[in-house]
Design an enzyme around this catalytic site. Structure first.
Site, short mmCIF file in Angstrom:
data_model
loop_
_atom_site.label_atom_id
_atom_site.label_comp_id
_atom_site.label_asym_id
_atom_site.label_seq_id
_atom_site.Cartn_x
_atom_site.Cartn_y
_atom_site.Cartn_z
N TYR A 86 0.81 -1.24 0.00
CA TYR A 86 0.00 0.00 0.00
C TYR A 86 0.84 1.28 0.00
O TYR A 86 2.06 1.22 0.15
CB TYR A 86 -1.09 -0.03 1.06
CG TYR A 86 -0.79 -0.13 2.53
CD1 TYR A 86 0.46 0.09 3.07
CD2 TYR A 86 -1.84 -0.43 3.42
CE1 TYR A 86 0.66 0.02 4.44
CE2 TYR A 86 -1.63 -0.50 4.79
CZ TYR A 86 -0.38 -0.27 5.29
OH TYR A 86 -0.18 -0.35 6.63
N GLU A 87 0.19 2.39 -0.24
CA GLU A 87 0.87 3.68 -0.45
C GLU A 87 1.82 3.64 -1.64
O GLU A 87 2.86 4.31 -1.63
CB GLU A 87 1.64 4.14 0.79
CG GLU A 87 0.86 4.19 2.07
CD GLU A 87 -0.29 5.18 2.04
OE1 GLU A 87 -0.28 6.06 1.18
OE2 GLU A 87 -1.22 5.03 2.85
#
Lengths: 596, 596
Positions: free
Chosen positions: A439-440
């Site tokens: 994620y990110e």
């Protein structure tokens, strides 16, 4: 067993000894945060993490979140823990006092984040997202929005989210479809579906402040037509009390590999009232203010899990009796020796330890730069700090999450069959840590950011903020008898990095696929050189402390041994990274798509 | 999505083209298994795996096993699948026709095992354990036991287990406490507690044949006092019908990270009637007959999961549209290009592919040796094959399970956020594959077996069975223009292996901890040289086929590209393994235990 006590001695070492000569000079505004204050904060955070967050970590994984009648419930105990967290002032630790925060430097805040990530990664996401949302709001929001929302977020009363991903678009945000229609009162009605929204809904706060990417009616296609909106779950009245629901809520929660106590929501916005943050069509840049903060935070997540994995593995390796030492019985009164006597177990423990200490040293350096880019006295130092943060953000995110995940699996391996059993608590570390590589922005995307944006930016200026101190250190210390051998190893790795940089600059200019093919290996190579630099520097400081007759002999001796392990066992593969990079793209791009 | 079609073309390549000159010569007893027969069996196995086992894989993970009133229930559909498996004759594929089996060579049997491991690892464990138990029973059991039990195991009517681990002892079996008391009728009463018993109880067969390690009353302490017993769940009558329960049953099932459809049981034996297998106090050696078979099988598990992870990732990389190719739009009619256009995605796919093809090539070589050690016409070839199997068993077990686990995580990474969601099916691969690095002797234990036993055995004779063909190949092909560059890479890696071998032989003689400290890196180095040898050889065969105008051009071209990827990107790190090995034990053993 999940075992943790914050590595405060090492945290203080990287905060107060390792980076004092980092060239950013004195910082303004953090005068209150002297040694005693830092020590008190770290001790208090450790207490909260050990006594409140850690006991909820494994039960939270087992119970998970659930959604009932459109409302998300967090596991038992999370509400009380969140209350304790906010009452201790931790929600606003790094927030400007103007909004009611403590104004602590990032360098200190990241240490506290490491502790929460170690002891309860799922829990940490709730205040973590709020912190990121505040950063974006503070940088791009109108004074009205800031004055109204930030104080309630800084004290943890309301939480925040970032709503980017949609079912058909994650990395490629240019395709996003959520719409925002302007209203006469200056607000917007936001409609669309989002997925993978961390803390998208929960029962820890009265209200949730969603930062949502959406398109205005007149938006150009692609990423240049995305705007950022603040959309609260409940529409607040002017006095801050809660008014009506705002059509912004969860439709489902995801069933994930791990991080089960963190609610990951599918969200629907139906004519939800929102307000523009920043300028129209400039939403992605505004969101990236938050993203960059979050990327460093996600790197810290990797480190946090790596640290508790290490401590839990050490506990088991000292407790579990199995076999005898090859150099003679060590536990004659027991039926066997503790497995920490075995070299291969030590190889695993030392690997985890070196990953953690190396990551902590580099992240402290980057965190100090995060502070310096705003607070350094000299404008030149601020600019250099900014360059360094830009360069290192993808490295911190990607490398430390890879290492954290690997450490978690090493812990499982130290536990053997018991590690595969849920009740041991260690397999949770591996499942929880896994998401941080994704994620990110996936770790592959981080690497592309590094070679595609951060390297070429302003003729390589970002890179010079890193190359300069490293080459200076090598020059100054090559002849130092205490660390000369390590400096030799660093020099070789740095040479590989320079050569690889040249290769990418030259080949990538003609063919961007050449740079992309090299990206992941290059990021790793750069990150290992950064860790090597920190280890060599740490060993130098440790040698000097021992020479001066320090009272903390055990700490400094261990630091030198860990540094030696890093140079002996962990740094050499960077030469292979260089070979992979210079081999070019052909062996991966020549395969016809049909042949896969 | 879990996507699978057996890689039959590559299986036939390694079976029929790659190892024809392996020096083991003609094998006797497998005359029926010609090309047509092999092809038919692989096609049939693929059908069963795709149509019966794969559809149960993800639901089985979600449902898991449960224990009710002392009886273990497998997930929905497993009973029917097991019935189909047995009716197809797959339970006895590799079993001697004397016991009702098909008598197929290992080389073929391992390919079928790879398919079951790909499509349903949990399911595969039930017949897999039976197969291992049959091997031990066949090698060490009395004629009476063999005649009675083997036919019912070969047709799958009864299943088998291996009961070694106890709560306080896993690796260190010398501490085991389970007791066996001799009875007047020549049987024994076995009592004790075992844990981690795969397929320890289930509802797939009428009876379960436990092979149990226990101590006789007069047993010397340690591993020299362990005997092996056959203990059935139900005591059979003389006609094979089932009599009374035998006090051998599950007390609980473990909650595991993965492999949830495989019942891992805590077992209690209470005066359970059993019969000695082999000689008193020689049980460990007898069990190792099974263990060695199982270790190769576990290596295949890693490969199996790696293969389905690869195929599932390829499917997604072709399906998922995100971003545009750096070399120009490839899917102009769609909103984005499929992610397989991106170099970093290809890096992941090619890595998985190379791991799988490399592992398959090496395991086919080892499987052929497993056949040759019994069936080669020349006694010298049989001896050489036996040496080679001894050397490579820990390598196959350890390296291929590491690579399989890594491949599973690469698949998760290709899926991005979707990979972390259970419904994608790919995170299951990572959780399932993880156990293979642990059970049947952790991968660290495999490495110690390699450097501590297999290397020094008979002055390095095992090693020569591997070094000789590799050095001969290098000598013969260094100047071959088609593969000369690859042979150069192989030569360098082989040089690193030779140097490392010398280091271990010299240092380890004086200090066994030096050998132990080098073990894991050495195993990896040796395994990569073996894969490199197979890839170079495969590329040579492929180049010749292309030169000869083969009709299967796409296959051979892809083989060469994959080989090149292996040499460019995956083999270079072995030089770092050599550096780690030669750095010695100090950096891991110098750390005082208290400093951890």
């Amino acid at each position: 067993m999940q075992v943790y006590d914050a590595p405060i001695r090492d945290m203080r070492f990287v905060l107060e000894e390792l980076h004092t000569d980092d060239g950013f000079g004195d910082l303004e505004g953090f005068e209150d945060f002297d040694g005693d204050m830092i020590s008190a904060i770290l001790e208090e955070a450790n207490k909260l993490c050990k006594e409140v967050l850690l006991p909820l970590n494994w039960p939270g994984d087992q119970e998970g979140c659930r959604i009932e009648n459109g409302v998300v419930r967090t596991p038992k105990g999370f509400q009380e823990a969140y209350k304790a967290f906010c009452e201790g002032g931790w929600a606003g630790l790094g927030v400007d006092p103007e909004w009611g925060g403590q104004g602590a430097p990032h360098a200190l805040g990241k240490m506290v984040e490491e502790m929460t990530c170690s002891t309860n990664l799922s829990f940490g996401l709730y205040p973590g997202l709020t912190g990121g949302a505040m950063v974006a709001l503070e940088a791009h929001g109108s004074d009205e929005l800031k004055n109204f929302y930030l104080p309630k977020m800084a004290n943890g009363e309301w939480s925040g989210t970032m709503c980017l991903t949609e079912p058909h678009c994650g990395t490629d945000l240019g395709m996003l479809r959520t719409k925002a229609v302007p209203q006469d009162d200056g607000s917007y009605l936001v409609s669309g579906n989002k997925i993978f929204i961390s803390a998208g809904d929960h029962d820890l706060t009265d209200n949730i402040v969603h930062l949502v990417l959406a398109r205005l009616p007149d938006a150009p296609p692609g990423v240049k037509g995305i705007s950022l909106f603040l959309v609260p779950k409940y529409l607040p009245n002017e006095d801050g009390s809660l008014g009506n629901q705002n059509g912004a809520g969860p439709t489902a929660i995801e069933h994930k590999m791990g991080l089960k106590a963190s609610a990951t929501c599918q969200m629907t916005f139906e004519d939800s009232k929102g307000w523009l943050i920043g300028e129209p069509h400039k939403g992605l840049a505004a969101m990236f203010t938050m993203m960059n903060t979050e990327r460093v935070a996600v790197g810290i997540q990797g480190l946090g899990v790596g640290e508790i994995a290490y401590q839990s593995a050490v506990w088991y390796a000292k407790d579990r009796l199995q076999g005898r030492s090859l150099s003679g019985v060590k536990n004659p009164d027991g039926p066997a020796d503790p497995i920490i006597v075995h070299p291969d177990v030590r190889r695993m423990l030392m690997t985890m330890r070196a990953y953690n200490e190396g990551s902590r040293a580099v992240s402290a350096w980057v965190s100090r730069a995060l502070d310096a880019e705003h607070a350094a006295k000299e404008p030149e130092a601020r600019a250099r700090a900014k360059d360094f943060v830009a360069l290192m953000t993808p490295v911190v995110k990607s490398l430390f999450t890879d290492l954290g995940h690997e450490s978690a699996h090493l812990a499982v391996q130290v536990y053997g069959g018991h590690g595969y059993i849920q009740e041991s608590g260690v397999e949770q570390f591996a499942r929880d840590a896994r998401i941080a590589q994704i994620y990110e922005g996936t770790n592959g995307i981080q690497a592309l950011d590094l070679v595609g944006r951060k390297l070429p930016d302003r003729m390589g200026r970002n890179l010079r903020s890193f190359f300069h101190p490293v080459s200076q250190f090598i020059e100054d210390n090559a002849a130092d008898p205490a660390i000369g051998k390590m400096v030799g190893g660093l020099q070789q790795a740095f040479g590989a990095l320079q050569l690889s940089t040249g290769h990418i600059a030259q080949k990538g200019l003609k063919d961007p696929e050449e740079a992309a093919a090299a990206a992941t290996d290059y990021l790793k190579l750069l990150g290992y050189v950064a860790m090597g630099y920190c280890f060599a520097k740490a060993a130098k400081i440790a040698a000097a402390a021992l020479e001066a007759g320090t009272e903390d002999k055990a700490f400094y001796e261990a630091k030198i041994i860990t540094a030696r392990f890093f140079f002996d066992r962990l740094l050499p593969p960077v030469m292979a990274q260089m070979m992979a990079i210079t081999s070019g793209k052909a062996s991966m791009m020549d395969m016809p798509e049909d042949a896969f």
